[in-house]
Write a protein that holds these residues in place. Structure first.
Motif, PDB file in Angstrom:
ATOM      1  N   PRO A  20       0.831  -1.212   0.000  1.00 29.71           N
ATOM      2  CA  PRO A  20       0.000   0.000   0.000  1.00 29.71           C
ATOM      3  C   PRO A  20       0.869   1.267   0.000  1.00 29.71           C
ATOM      4  O   PRO A  20       1.886   1.322   0.705  1.00 29.71           O
ATOM      5  CB  PRO A  20      -0.796  -0.123   1.298  1.00 29.71           C
ATOM      6  CG  PRO A  20      -0.818  -1.585   1.607  1.00 29.71           C
ATOM      7  CD  PRO A  20       0.502  -2.102   1.129  1.00 29.71           C
ATOM      8  N   PHE A  76      -0.971   1.602  -8.960  1.00 24.28           N
ATOM      9  CA  PHE A  76      -1.941   2.532  -8.391  1.00 24.28           C
ATOM     10  C   PHE A  76      -2.251   3.709  -9.317  1.00 24.28           C
ATOM     11  O   PHE A  76      -2.781   4.730  -8.872  1.00 24.28           O
ATOM     12  CB  PHE A  76      -1.423   3.048  -7.044  1.00 24.28           C
ATOM     13  CG  PHE A  76      -1.041   1.947  -6.105  1.00 24.28           C
ATOM     14  CD1 PHE A  76      -2.008   1.172  -5.477  1.00 24.28           C
ATOM     15  CD2 PHE A  76       0.296   1.647  -5.868  1.00 24.28           C
ATOM     16  CE1 PHE A  76      -1.662   0.138  -4.621  1.00 24.28           C
ATOM     17  CE2 PHE A  76       0.658   0.616  -5.017  1.00 24.28           C
ATOM     18  CZ  PHE A  76      -0.319  -0.134  -4.388  1.00 24.28           C
ATOM     19  N   TYR A 104      -7.969  -1.960  -2.870  1.00 26.23           N
ATOM     20  CA  TYR A 104      -6.623  -2.532  -2.893  1.00 26.23           C
ATOM     21  C   TYR A 104      -6.657  -4.030  -3.178  1.00 26.23           C
ATOM     22  O   TYR A 104      -5.846  -4.558  -3.962  1.00 26.23           O
ATOM     23  CB  TYR A 104      -5.947  -2.244  -1.556  1.00 26.23           C
ATOM     24  CG  TYR A 104      -4.579  -2.845  -1.394  1.00 26.23           C
ATOM     25  CD1 TYR A 104      -3.516  -2.469  -2.226  1.00 26.23           C
ATOM     26  CD2 TYR A 104      -4.333  -3.802  -0.402  1.00 26.23           C
ATOM     27  CE1 TYR A 104      -2.254  -3.026  -2.068  1.00 26.23           C
ATOM     28  CE2 TYR A 104      -3.073  -4.345  -0.235  1.00 26.23           C
ATOM     29  CZ  TYR A 104      -2.043  -3.960  -1.077  1.00 26.23           C
ATOM     30  OH  TYR A 104      -0.794  -4.503  -0.921  1.00 26.23           O
TER      31      TYR A 104
END
Length: 384
Positions: free
Chosen positions: A310, A365, A377
């Motif tokens: 992330p 992303f 995600y």
């Protein structure tokens, strides 16, 4: 007048003004020329910094160069700052001292005679470096009367107390009673580093209008602040760098919400854009706090990191003279860029070429301005 020697021509103020261009050792040697020159040496301001290593050297300097301007002692110095049996420290004799460094020592004799009293003797002091004097107990208020002091470095003075307003507000109060000096006193401060002084309190916003402040170090102090509000356009106009490694300054190294990123990065980039330093803000990296409700772990349980992690860190983007920032994991995964500047003219070939190369690098992303939610995600990782 050809029969006159050098020692007959140079005398009084002329001699003093000539000697002040010499190094301190040469000035000491000039005492041997004549008795009048010895007297002149006693009145000569010596600008060169003198590093004192022994007690005898300090005693000799006090006798021979009472107009000394710059003095340094450190952990390599075998020096007592007050002579045995003296009522006050030898340093009191240097009434015209402008620069003083006392590094990594145990200045107990200064302590016993009173640090504030010593500072009151040095009304011409311009720079003060007390780096690493962990046992010295003193207060920022002790410096408040020093009108010419502009460079204060007191890193890792664990017993230093006081509030940063003792340096700024009290200066202003003094200036109000001396109207002609008001601007001069307020503009004087250029460097303040109190990093590691864990008992010092204050507010970051106290410094925002100090016009000549170049460096502000408040790492590991109790000085509080919030980059979302404390740095606005027109603030810190001369600042080149700041040390903000502190849990009491919001936005120094972490933020609690993704929504706070824009206002924090606007403030940080305001300082970075005006600075000529390579790394003007410490810490340079900004991260989303693991305690944030926006934070989540990566999908795979693995011991190594990858571009699929992330993007919960923020990195600065600079293309030509155009500044921006983006969420990133610093491993090749990043979101789209938030630009703070408009693009230059279409005819700017150098920018256009660099921008094309910048856009050519793709990421998992892409299309996200903010880090994806947990659900988003998971879908991205499945599709990638």
């Amino acid at each position: 007048h050809s029969s006159l020697g050098t020692r007959d021509v140079l005398h009084g103020d002329i001699l003093c003004n000539t000697l002040c261009f010499l190094g301190w050792k040469d000035v000491m040697t000039m005492r041997l020329v004549a008795s009048s020159w010895k007297d002149a040496v006693m009145e000569t301001p010596v600008d060169e910094q003198v590093y004192v290593k022994t007690q005898g050297a300090l005693e000799g300097l006090c006798r021979c160069l009472p107009e000394l301007v710059s003095l340094k002692v450190d952990q390599g110095s075998n020096v007592l700052l007050a002579g045995e049996g003296e009522k006050e420290p030898m340093l009191y004799r240097y009434a015209k001292l402008q620069h003083f460094q006392c590094l990594h020592t145990n200045p107990s004799l200064i302590q016993s005679y009173g640090f504030q009293k010593l500072m009151s003797k040095w009304q011409n002091l311009k720079t003060l470096n007390l780096h690493g004097n962990e046992t010295l107990e003193w207060n920022l208020y002790d410096l408040s009367s020093l009108r010419h002091l502009h460079d204060i470095r007191c890193i890792n003075n664990r017993h230093l107390q006081g509030d940063t307003q003792d340096l700024l507000i009290r200066r202003n109060q003094y200036a109000q009673s001396n109207r002609s000096d008001k601007t001069y006193i307020f503009q004087n401060l250029t460097i303040l580093d109190i990093s590691g002084c864990s008992q010092v309190t204050g507010k970051l916003c106290d410094f925002c209008k100090v016009p000549n402040l170049i460096w502000l170090g408040i790492n590991r102090t109790r000085v509080s602040g919030d980059l979302r509000h404390d740095i606005c356009p027109g603030d810190f106009v001369a600042l080149q760098g700041m040390g903000l490694c502190s849990d009491t300054v919001y936005g120094a190294n972490q933020i609690q919400s993704v929504q706070d990123a824009y206002s924090v990065m606007r403030a940080r980039l305001q300082i970075m854009k005006q600075s000529s330093w390579e790394s003007p803000i410490f810490p340079l990296m900004l991260h989303l706090s693991p305690e944030s409700p926006d934070y989540h772990e990566r999908v795979e349980q693995r011991i190594y990191s990858s571009e699929r992690d992330p993007p919960f860190s923020i990195e600065t983007v600079l293309i030509g003279n155009r500044w921006g920032w983006r969420w990133s994991n610093y491993l090749g995964g990043f979101c789209d860029t938030h630009w703070l500047d408009d693009p230059p003219d279409k005819d700017c070939e150098a920018y256009n070429k660099e921008f094309v190369e910048f856009q050519r690098v793709k990421s998992l992303f892409a299309g996200f301005l903010e880090p994806p939610t947990w659900d988003q995600y998971q879908i991205l990782c499945e599709e990638w």
